[in-house]
Write an enzyme that holds these catalytic residues in place. Structure first.
Site, PDB file in Angstrom:
ATOM      1  CD  GLU A   1      -2.556  -6.044   4.731  1.00  0.00           C
ATOM      2  OE1 GLU A   1      -2.625  -5.171   5.084  1.00  0.00           O
ATOM      3  OE2 GLU A   1      -1.834  -6.626   3.596  1.00  0.00           O
TER       4      GLU A   1
ATOM      5  CB  CYS B   1      -0.894   0.014   1.211  1.00  0.00           C
ATOM      6  SG  CYS B   1      -2.584   1.025   0.741  1.00  0.00           S
TER       7      CYS B   1
ATOM      8  CG  HIS C   1      -3.862  -3.141   2.133  1.00  0.00           C
ATOM      9  ND1 HIS C   1      -3.030  -3.041   3.411  1.00  0.00           N
ATOM     10  CD2 HIS C   1      -4.661  -2.057   2.059  1.00  0.00           C
ATOM     11  CE1 HIS C   1      -3.033  -1.553   3.374  1.00  0.00           C
ATOM     12  NE2 HIS C   1      -4.062  -1.160   2.519  1.00  0.00           N
TER      13      HIS C   1
END
EC number: 4.3.2.10
Length: 218
Positions: A197, A90, A195
């Site tokens: 994750e 990011c 992102h």
């Protein structure tokens, strides 16, 4: 027994702690991908790690201030000079570029990738949600996930990549008709605007791809 267990350990990954980033969810995701994760800005730990992850959320200038406060640009540059893997996520992807322009004010980035982070030319901002990407030829990050969706939260991105080296693998995405750089892979350096994750199974697979590329020292 200790020696055998040592051979089976996962790669050691440092998640750079500089006051910006989704540290705990990123740490959990990297651990699930097979890494031994340490959250720190200690220079010796950063240098010794098999992989370094640079997270980041919020404003470009604020992230750069935090990064500079822990000598992050030099830590990143030293690893890359030694061909040691780094992954930016990011705003941790954005700060790798030459500069960022927010609200008409330019801030200097790490100046590793040539390019400027600027406001997207889209009617609907911020860009929040799931989006497909168009991986560049030969991408390793997107192996087995080239057709999947990833989770984005941003209003700024790099919209021109003409200055990137010819051997860089550039992945693109589009929001509301505006095309932007979604990921870059260049030598030991990789980064994503989205992102991983927070991107479910597709993000988990991408992180597995990166962690699996790391070679544990010793």
């Amino acid at each position: 027994m200790t020696s055998a267990l040592g051979l089976l350990r996962g790669p050691r990954v440092v998640l750079l702690d500089y006051g910006s980033g989704n540290l705990h969810s990123a740490s959990r995701a990297l651990a699930a991908a097979g890494a031994e994760v340490e959250i720190t800005a200690d220079p010796e730990a950063v240098a010794a790690a098999d992989g370094l992850v640079v997270p980041g959320v919020g404003a470009f200038a604020a992230c750069m201030d935090g990064l500079v406060s822990v000598d992050g640009p030099s830590l990143i540059a030293d690893r890359l000079a030694a061909s040691r893997p780094v992954l930016g996520i990011c705003v941790g992807h954005q700060v790798l570029f030459t500069s960022g322009v927010e609200h008409g004010v330019a801030s200097t980035g790490c100046q590793i990738y040539p390019g400027t982070v600027e406001r997207l030319q889209a009617r609907r901002l911020p860009h929040i949600g799931w989006n497909t990407v168009q991986p560049g030829a030969g991408s390793r990050l997107f192996d087995q996930v080239a057709d999947e969706r990833f989770y984005f939260v941003h209003s700024y991105a790099v919209r021109e990549a003409a200055g990137l080296p010819g051997d860089a693998v550039v992945t693109w995405a589009e929001h509301d008709g505006d095309r932007f750089v979604a990921a870059v892979e260049w030598g030991a350096l990789a980064s994503t605007q989205f992102h991983p994750e927070k991107s479910g199974e597709a993000g988990a697979r991408l992180l597995h791809n990166w962690v699996d590329s790391l070679v544990p020292a010793g």
